[in-house]
Design an enzyme around this catalytic site. Structure first.
Site, PDB file in Angstrom:
ATOM      1  N   GLY A   1       3.317  -7.353  -7.506  1.00  0.00           N
ATOM      2  CA  GLY A   1       3.707  -8.171  -6.356  1.00  0.00           C
ATOM      3  C   GLY A   1       4.699  -7.465  -5.451  1.00  0.00           C
ATOM      4  O   GLY A   1       5.500  -8.109  -4.790  1.00  0.00           O
TER       5      GLY A   1
ATOM      6  N   LYS B   1       5.660  10.521  -6.408  1.00  0.00           N
ATOM      7  CA  LYS B   1       5.973  11.073  -5.093  1.00  0.00           C
ATOM      8  C   LYS B   1       5.921   9.914  -4.105  1.00  0.00           C
ATOM      9  O   LYS B   1       4.978   9.121  -4.135  1.00  0.00           O
ATOM     10  CB  LYS B   1       4.910  12.117  -4.748  1.00  0.00           C
ATOM     11  CG  LYS B   1       5.040  12.687  -3.387  1.00  0.00           C
ATOM     12  CD  LYS B   1       5.862  13.958  -3.429  1.00  0.00           C
ATOM     13  CE  LYS B   1       6.272  14.357  -2.017  1.00  0.00           C
ATOM     14  NZ  LYS B   1       7.539  15.083  -2.017  1.00  0.00           N
TER      15      LYS B   1
ATOM     16  N   GLU C   1      -6.734   0.395  -6.630  1.00  0.00           N
ATOM     17  CA  GLU C   1      -5.945   0.593  -5.416  1.00  0.00           C
ATOM     18  C   GLU C   1      -5.569   2.066  -5.276  1.00  0.00           C
ATOM     19  O   GLU C   1      -5.125   2.694  -6.240  1.00  0.00           O
ATOM     20  CB  GLU C   1      -4.670  -0.257  -5.464  1.00  0.00           C
ATOM     21  CG  GLU C   1      -4.970  -1.751  -5.471  1.00  0.00           C
ATOM     22  CD  GLU C   1      -3.741  -2.618  -5.243  1.00  0.00           C
ATOM     23  OE1 GLU C   1      -3.912  -3.723  -4.713  1.00  0.00           O
ATOM     24  OE2 GLU C   1      -2.614  -2.204  -5.606  1.00  0.00           O
TER      25      GLU C   1
ATOM     26  N   ARG D   1      -8.467  -8.580 -11.721  1.00  0.00           N
ATOM     27  CA  ARG D   1      -8.690  -9.977 -11.339  1.00  0.00           C
ATOM     28  C   ARG D   1      -9.308 -10.015  -9.955  1.00  0.00           C
ATOM     29  O   ARG D   1      -9.454  -8.997  -9.297  1.00  0.00           O
ATOM     30  CB  ARG D   1      -7.351 -10.713 -11.307  1.00  0.00           C
ATOM     31  CG  ARG D   1      -6.386  -9.981 -10.393  1.00  0.00           C
ATOM     32  CD  ARG D   1      -5.147 -10.748 -10.082  1.00  0.00           C
ATOM     33  NE  ARG D   1      -4.142  -9.895  -9.467  1.00  0.00           N
ATOM     34  CZ  ARG D   1      -4.076  -9.586  -8.189  1.00  0.00           C
ATOM     35  NH1 ARG D   1      -4.983 -10.043  -7.349  1.00  0.00           N
ATOM     36  NH2 ARG D   1      -3.125  -8.806  -7.710  1.00  0.00           N
TER      37      ARG D   1
ATOM     38  N   VAL E   1      -6.701 -11.655  -3.489  1.00  0.00           N
ATOM     39  CA  VAL E   1      -6.553 -12.596  -2.368  1.00  0.00           C
ATOM     40  C   VAL E   1      -7.557 -12.233  -1.263  1.00  0.00           C
ATOM     41  O   VAL E   1      -8.200 -13.099  -0.671  1.00  0.00           O
ATOM     42  CB  VAL E   1      -5.113 -12.526  -1.795  1.00  0.00           C
ATOM     43  CG1 VAL E   1      -4.970 -13.412  -0.571  1.00  0.00           C
ATOM     44  CG2 VAL E   1      -4.088 -12.896  -2.857  1.00  0.00           C
TER      45      VAL E   1
HETATM   46  P1  ADP Z   1       2.306  -3.787  -6.903  1.00  0.00           P
HETATM   47  O1  ADP Z   1       1.698  -3.809  -8.260  1.00  0.00           O
HETATM   48  O2  ADP Z   1       3.680  -4.359  -6.871  1.00  0.00           O
HETATM   49  O3  ADP Z   1       1.401  -4.334  -5.840  1.00  0.00           O
HETATM   50  P2  ADP Z   1       1.532  -1.077  -6.138  1.00  0.00           P
HETATM   51  O4  ADP Z   1       1.692   0.066  -7.043  1.00  0.00           O
HETATM   52  O5  ADP Z   1       0.158  -1.618  -5.951  1.00  0.00           O
HETATM   53  O6  ADP Z   1       2.533  -2.253  -6.566  1.00  0.00           O
HETATM   54  O7  ADP Z   1       2.100  -0.705  -4.708  1.00  0.00           O
HETATM   55  C1  ADP Z   1       2.217  -1.666  -3.667  1.00  0.00           C
HETATM   56  C2  ADP Z   1       2.425  -0.974  -2.337  1.00  0.00           C
HETATM   57  O8  ADP Z   1       3.607  -0.140  -2.391  1.00  0.00           O
HETATM   58  C3  ADP Z   1       1.319  -0.029  -1.928  1.00  0.00           C
HETATM   59  O9  ADP Z   1       0.250  -0.689  -1.292  1.00  0.00           O
HETATM   60  C4  ADP Z   1       2.059   0.890  -0.989  1.00  0.00           C
HETATM   61  O10 ADP Z   1       2.268   0.266   0.260  1.00  0.00           O
HETATM   62  C5  ADP Z   1       3.414   1.045  -1.639  1.00  0.00           C
HETATM   63  N1  ADP Z   1       3.439   2.212  -2.538  1.00  0.00           N
HETATM   64  C6  ADP Z   1       3.134   2.242  -3.858  1.00  0.00           C
HETATM   65  N2  ADP Z   1       3.234   3.494  -4.359  1.00  0.00           N
HETATM   66  C7  ADP Z   1       3.618   4.281  -3.341  1.00  0.00           C
HETATM   67  C8  ADP Z   1       3.907   5.690  -3.202  1.00  0.00           C
HETATM   68  N3  ADP Z   1       3.826   6.524  -4.250  1.00  0.00           N
HETATM   69  N4  ADP Z   1       4.281   6.147  -1.978  1.00  0.00           N
HETATM   70  C9  ADP Z   1       4.400   5.312  -0.919  1.00  0.00           C
HETATM   71  N5  ADP Z   1       4.147   3.989  -0.977  1.00  0.00           N
HETATM   72  C10 ADP Z   1       3.763   3.466  -2.169  1.00  0.00           C
END
Ligand code: ADP
Length: 450
Positions: free
Chosen positions: A165, A202, A276, A292, A295
């Protein structure tokens, strides 16, 4: 065969699942908290049972109460929707132990993919490219953490293995801030997710968020159903999504999607799921898998013609996948705007009573919402009050159609983020495809009214 599905959720997604059940000729059983007694999902279900007070911890997250509700109402399957218990492996396991069908992947797979580090390792094994970073949980020793961050290269992102989230993430620009950021994230992760494991990635400067939708049956058949671009985010939370992902070569998407499908076979995935990725400079980097329904699933439904919720129910009851990859044909462009009851400038939640609810209609517009005039937006739950979805043959037409729909929609009684959507749809970078995940807040802003 499934006959009666208990929907362990509320709001628009509960209604969405009820609709799919009815179209398949299945009975739909709702659960509700005392705050949702008069909710639309309760009114539309064939049966409904109160499972506790307003607080989610004591109702929609109360596993035992939900399973008792399933028992009392004679449900033979449980659909978790998204959020709440949808990615809770313990719940999936309990559902199966009670002799019911869990509409989702096996509990062990939820366990693996719910731990972002374990998921990353599984992806590396399947040849799915990942964001550069550590593959194991960080040690306690500050020197060791410093040297790992140096290897990854600043700026870095400290992430909680169990995060979700958009929470449990911290950007670190320079080495002096590293140890404090790591220890804060570790403490928060332990408190919020009951798992203090953290790792380093990174921090990518200008990526887009592109995700692949998969669908798998129980027998090792797996396909992908196109992709979605979800780069329009605020605080790592998606605001507007579209399918297909614009301005990316189809062969690059197909390549990474085929790796994702191979990974599904390797891990024994079942049902719908989403891989993702961040996409930058022609390369995809895996970040996480959601085990799952998402949205934003409607945009995929519109461009593929596949009803993802019906597909979930069909594979859950043991049907062999009826589609081959060559049957999947992407047509047109779909855009979804998440409508939130929130202040348009500060984004603070705006609970209250919706006095006017007049969503857009007309050609190519789908509205997935549980709202009716007079309904309350409860401070206890998520502030999303619905989703406006536009479909058109081309992206330019879809943008114009969505803009028309946003301007047509009238909501009174609570504040909404409609003006933010208008700003996105009018933004040159968004329209021309030169955007990344940081666009909202950087080039797209909503100014306060003066
Ligand atoms: P969550 O499980 O909380 O949704 P995610 O790993 O899917 O977390 O990451 C959510 C969002 O955070 C991504 O869509 C992106 O916008 C940002 N993000 C995640 N990892 C990175 C990264 N290594 N560098 C830059 N932005 C990131």
């Amino acid at each position: 065969m499934i006959k009666n599905v208990l929907i362990a959720n509320r709001g628009e997604i509960a209604l969405r699942v009820i609709r799919a059940c009815h179209e398949l000729g299945l009975r739909a059983t709702a659960i509700y908290s005392t705050a949702d007694r008069d909710a639309a999902h309760v009114a539309q279900a064939d049966d409904a049972i109160c499972i506790g007070p307003a607080s989610a911890a004591r109702s929609y997250l109360n596993k035992e109460a939900i399973l008792q509700a399933a028992h009392i109402t004679g449900a033979d399957a449980v659909h978790p929707g998204y959020g709440f218990l949808s990615e809770n492996a313990a719940f999936a396991r309990m559902v199966v132990e009670r002799g019911l069908v869990f509409v989702g992947p096996p509990a062990d797979v939820i366990d693996t993919m719910g731990d972002k580090l374990a998921a990353k390792r599984a992806m590396i094994e399947s040849g799915v490219p990942c964001v550069p970073g550590t593959e194991d949980a960080l040690p306690d020793d500050p020197e060791a953490i410093r040297s790992l961050a140096e290897q990854v290269g600043y700026p870095v992102l400290i992430k909680a293995a169990a995060g979700g989230g958009g929470r449990g993430m911290r950007v670190v620009e320079k080495p002096e801030d590293l140890i404090e950021a790591a220890s804060l994230t570790r403490t928060e992760a332990g408190q919020a997710f009951a798992n203090p494991d953290i790792y380093i990635e990174k921090f990518m400067a200008t990526p887009r968020h592109v995700e692949i939708q998969v669908l798998c049956d129980n027998y090792g058949n797996a396909i992908w159903l196109g992709e979605r671009d979800c780069s329009m985010q605020r605080r790592h939370q998606k605001v507007l999504e579209e399918a297909p992902a614009p301005f990316i070569a189809r062969h690059l998407i197909a390549e990474v999607a085929e790796r994702a499908v191979a990974a599904c076979k390797l891990i024994g995935y079942r049902g719908v799921g989403t891989f993702e990725f961040l996409y930058q400079d022609g390369h995809f980097y895996f970040i996480e898998m959601n085990t799952r329904l998402q949205v934003e699933h409607p945009v995929t439904e519109l461009v593929t013609g596949v009803d993802l919720v019906q597909a979930q129910l069909r594979v859950a009851q043991g049907e062999t996948l009826w589609l081959r990859q060559s049957d999947v044909d992407l047509r047109g462009v779909a855009i979804e705007c998440r409508l939130n009851a929130e202040d348009p400038v500060t984004f603070a939640a705006s609970p209250g009573t919706v006095t006017t609810w007049c969503p857009a209609g007309g050609p190519g517009i789908r509205v997935d919402s549980h709202m009716r005039a007079g309904d309350a937006v409860s401070p206890y739950y998520d502030s999303m009050i619905g989703k406006l979805i536009a479909y058109a043959p081309t992206r330019d037409e879809a943008i114009r159609r969505m803009l028309r729909a946003v301007r047509e929609t009238r909501v009174e009684g609570v504040s909404t983020n409609l003006t933010l959507h208008e700003q996105i749809l009018l933004n040159d970078g968004f329209v021309s495809g030169t955007f990344d995940i940081h666009a909202i807040g950087k080039s797209i802003k909503v100014e306060p009214d003066v």
